[in-house]
Design a protein around this motif. Sequence first.
Motif, mmCIF file in Angstrom:
data_model
loop_
_atom_site.group_PDB
_atom_site.id
_atom_site.type_symbol
_atom_site.label_atom_id
_atom_site.label_comp_id
_atom_site.label_asym_id
_atom_site.label_seq_id
_atom_site.Cartn_x
_atom_site.Cartn_y
_atom_site.Cartn_z
ATOM 1 N N LEU A 404 8.658 16.448 25.579
ATOM 2 C CA LEU A 404 7.252 16.096 25.724
ATOM 3 C C LEU A 404 6.555 15.979 24.374
ATOM 4 O O LEU A 404 5.517 15.317 24.271
ATOM 5 N N ASP A 405 7.107 16.602 23.331
ATOM 6 C CA ASP A 405 6.473 16.519 22.016
ATOM 7 C C ASP A 405 6.377 15.084 21.518
ATOM 8 O O ASP A 405 5.432 14.732 20.794
ATOM 9 N N LEU A 406 7.338 14.224 21.897
ATOM 10 C CA LEU A 406 7.275 12.823 21.481
ATOM 11 C C LEU A 406 6.091 12.118 22.124
ATOM 12 O O LEU A 406 5.368 11.359 21.468
ATOM 13 N N GLU A 407 5.876 12.375 23.404
ATOM 14 C CA GLU A 407 4.731 11.777 24.086
ATOM 15 C C GLU A 407 3.418 12.329 23.538
ATOM 16 O O GLU A 407 2.445 11.581 23.376
ATOM 17 N N LEU A 408 3.369 13.623 23.258
ATOM 18 C CA LEU A 408 2.156 14.214 22.700
ATOM 19 C C LEU A 408 1.861 13.641 21.317
ATOM 20 O O LEU A 408 0.692 13.396 20.980
ATOM 21 N N ALA A 409 2.903 13.428 20.518
ATOM 22 C CA ALA A 409 2.687 12.858 19.181
ATOM 23 C C ALA A 409 2.145 11.440 19.276
ATOM 24 O O ALA A 409 1.237 11.054 18.525
ATOM 25 N N ARG A 410 2.680 10.658 20.204
ATOM 26 C CA ARG A 410 2.158 9.294 20.356
ATOM 27 C C ARG A 410 0.722 9.319 20.868
ATOM 28 O O ARG A 410 -0.116 8.514 20.444
ATOM 29 N N ALA A 411 0.433 10.259 21.781
ATOM 30 C CA ALA A 411 -0.939 10.357 22.280
ATOM 31 C C ALA A 411 -1.903 10.816 21.194
ATOM 32 O O ALA A 411 -3.083 10.445 21.213
ATOM 33 N N ALA A 412 -1.406 11.615 20.243
ATOM 34 C CA ALA A 412 -2.254 12.080 19.147
ATOM 35 C C ALA A 412 -2.367 11.060 18.021
ATOM 36 O O ALA A 412 -3.098 11.291 17.045
ATOM 37 N N GLY A 413 -1.643 9.929 18.120
ATOM 38 C CA GLY A 413 -1.725 8.895 17.087
ATOM 39 C C GLY A 413 -0.866 9.154 15.879
ATOM 40 O O GLY A 413 -1.146 8.624 14.802
ATOM 41 N N LEU A 414 0.214 9.940 16.020
ATOM 42 C CA LEU A 414 1.120 10.205 14.908
ATOM 43 C C LEU A 414 2.180 9.120 14.894
ATOM 44 O O LEU A 414 3.179 9.198 15.595
ATOM 45 N N HIS A 415 1.989 8.084 14.103
ATOM 46 C CA HIS A 415 2.890 6.937 14.067
ATOM 47 C C HIS A 415 4.175 7.320 13.337
ATOM 48 O O HIS A 415 4.160 7.979 12.300
ATOM 49 N N GLY A 416 5.286 6.892 13.900
ATOM 50 C CA GLY A 416 6.575 7.169 13.276
ATOM 51 C C GLY A 416 7.169 8.502 13.667
ATOM 52 O O GLY A 416 8.304 8.792 13.299
ATOM 53 N N TYR A 417 6.423 9.327 14.412
ATOM 54 C CA TYR A 417 6.967 10.612 14.832
ATOM 55 C C TYR A 417 8.009 10.381 15.925
ATOM 56 O O TYR A 417 7.811 9.594 16.836
ATOM 57 N N GLY A 418 9.136 11.088 15.808
ATOM 58 C CA GLY A 418 10.162 10.983 16.825
ATOM 59 C C GLY A 418 11.151 9.867 16.577
ATOM 60 O O GLY A 418 11.919 9.520 17.474
ATOM 61 N N THR A 419 11.179 9.280 15.352
ATOM 62 C CA THR A 419 12.171 8.256 15.064
ATOM 63 C C THR A 419 13.544 8.845 14.828
ATOM 64 O O THR A 419 14.542 8.146 14.892
ATOM 65 N N ALA A 420 13.604 10.178 14.574
ATOM 66 C CA ALA A 420 14.889 10.818 14.392
ATOM 67 C C ALA A 420 15.591 10.934 15.727
ATOM 68 O O ALA A 420 15.007 10.827 16.782
ATOM 69 N N THR A 421 16.884 11.179 15.689
ATOM 70 C CA THR A 421 17.653 11.346 16.899
ATOM 71 C C THR A 421 17.338 12.685 17.521
ATOM 72 O O THR A 421 16.735 13.560 16.926
ATOM 73 N N THR A 422 17.792 12.860 18.750
ATOM 74 C CA THR A 422 17.523 14.107 19.458
ATOM 75 C C THR A 422 18.159 15.283 18.748
ATOM 76 O O THR A 422 17.595 16.381 18.703
ATOM 77 N N ALA A 423 19.343 15.081 18.181
ATOM 78 C CA ALA A 423 20.017 16.186 17.479
ATOM 79 C C ALA A 423 19.278 16.581 16.222
ATOM 80 O O ALA A 423 19.400 17.708 15.763
ATOM 81 N N GLU A 424 18.499 15.684 15.637
ATOM 82 C CA GLU A 424 17.798 15.989 14.397
ATOM 83 C C GLU A 424 16.429 16.587 14.665
ATOM 84 O O GLU A 424 15.769 17.054 13.748
ATOM 85 N N ARG A 425 15.951 16.560 15.911
ATOM 86 C CA ARG A 425 14.659 17.124 16.212
ATOM 87 C C ARG A 425 14.785 18.611 16.423
ATOM 88 O O ARG A 425 15.787 19.099 16.931
ATOM 89 N N PRO A 426 13.755 19.411 16.074
ATOM 90 C CA PRO A 426 13.795 20.833 16.353
ATOM 91 C C PRO A 426 13.937 21.074 17.848
ATOM 92 O O PRO A 426 13.213 20.531 18.655
ATOM 93 N N GLY A 427 14.890 21.904 18.198
ATOM 94 C CA GLY A 427 15.108 22.226 19.592
ATOM 95 C C GLY A 427 15.863 21.151 20.352
ATOM 96 O O GLY A 427 16.025 21.237 21.551
ATOM 97 N N GLY A 428 16.332 20.096 19.662
ATOM 98 C CA GLY A 428 17.017 19.018 20.358
ATOM 99 C C GLY A 428 18.460 19.381 20.649
ATOM 100 O O GLY A 428 19.050 20.209 20.031
#
Length: 428
Positions: A404-428
Amino acid sequence: MTDSPGWAAPGSPSDGQGSDADRPAAQPSGKGTTPAQAPGDANTPAQAPGPTADAKWSAAQPPPGQWDSPAPGRTPQPATPPAQQPPAAGWGTQPGSPYQYPGGWGSTPPAAKPGIIPLRPLGLGEILDGAVGTLRGHWRPVLTISLVIAALTQITLLVIQRTWLNDLPTAGEDLTPSQAVKLMGDTALVYASQYFLEILGLVLVTALLAPVVSRAVLGQASTLSDTLKAVRPLAPRMLALTGLLLLGAVAAVFLPVLPGILTGSAALTALGIPVGLVLLAWFYVTFVLAPPALMLERGSAVAALKRSAKLVKGSWWRVFGISLLIWLIRTITAMVIVMPFAAIALVVSPEGLSGLLDGTAALSWSFLLISAIGGVVGATVTVPMQTGVTTLLYIDQRIRREALDLELARAAGLHGYGTATTAERPGG
């Protein structure tokens, strides 16, 4: 590999592996040989081989960049090529974790934080801090909604107390068996009503404040009119969910003791009480995330119950522990707030301290009204803390399981957030 701060490139001086281009070229040497003469240095006599060179220099040297000499009598191990060396593990490093930071020792990289929480799986401290931050940063809608619900709850409880406890005998009177049974039944009814009214208030405040907490997570402001506008279309579903939760809680408590009541067996009734409490705890924790699920996903009441059970599954003890902790904190804080009002009520009450000892003070209007005011103040301040924790638990469970953090980041206007793979994200 990213260019974000905090990454240590493999082979950099920070991890003890210098570049081969920065070192002088090693000259081949065998046993009893010396370094070759420099070209053009004909006047320098060649040193004859002898035991002195063998005693000073070993044929096998430790790998470059490792500040450790081999122990006496131990054969040095051949150096591992830098590309094959595993990253150095530190305190808290998880096996297979891609994060290795100089000075970080296995810590996760900093996450985006547009609002009250970072957009990653949350710890207990971050959940509590987010609940307090919501109360502090959005106090107008939070305290207004909490005050209205707390006032309605206390008025209802006051009516129940005056209705069922008005004709109770005092402590100095001799009670007949029937009077003792009636006293126990009325007292239990009042305490049960108080408990279920508390659950009702928590459900309503959690549902009403869920939009406020969600906006606080995104770093957006909330007003009372915006909150009511978001809640108004879902009011029938919210009332239906509240009714289902109350019915379930009542069934969890009374069904285990019902056989003892019907048969008149005190032992069977006493045996059913702890079973009912365990069932109530299971029911509460399993469906505690239903109010925020209803308000933020805008489904039906039954769908919200199923959603809560799905999110809590596999994390029941974690949700139970956090909910119990915040309940203890809220109860202790509310008691501290209510104590001055209770002292004023005793002073104002005509019976005074003696009336408190024999039970007559609890039946006077002055004592009940002042105590109810203290209860309203305590609930207004403390209930939003627990409801905020519940909503943040819902968000945390969705971040852990559904990104859900990816959706929250897009809703907050954080462009480019979540371009990393799932393994590279915290908790992924």
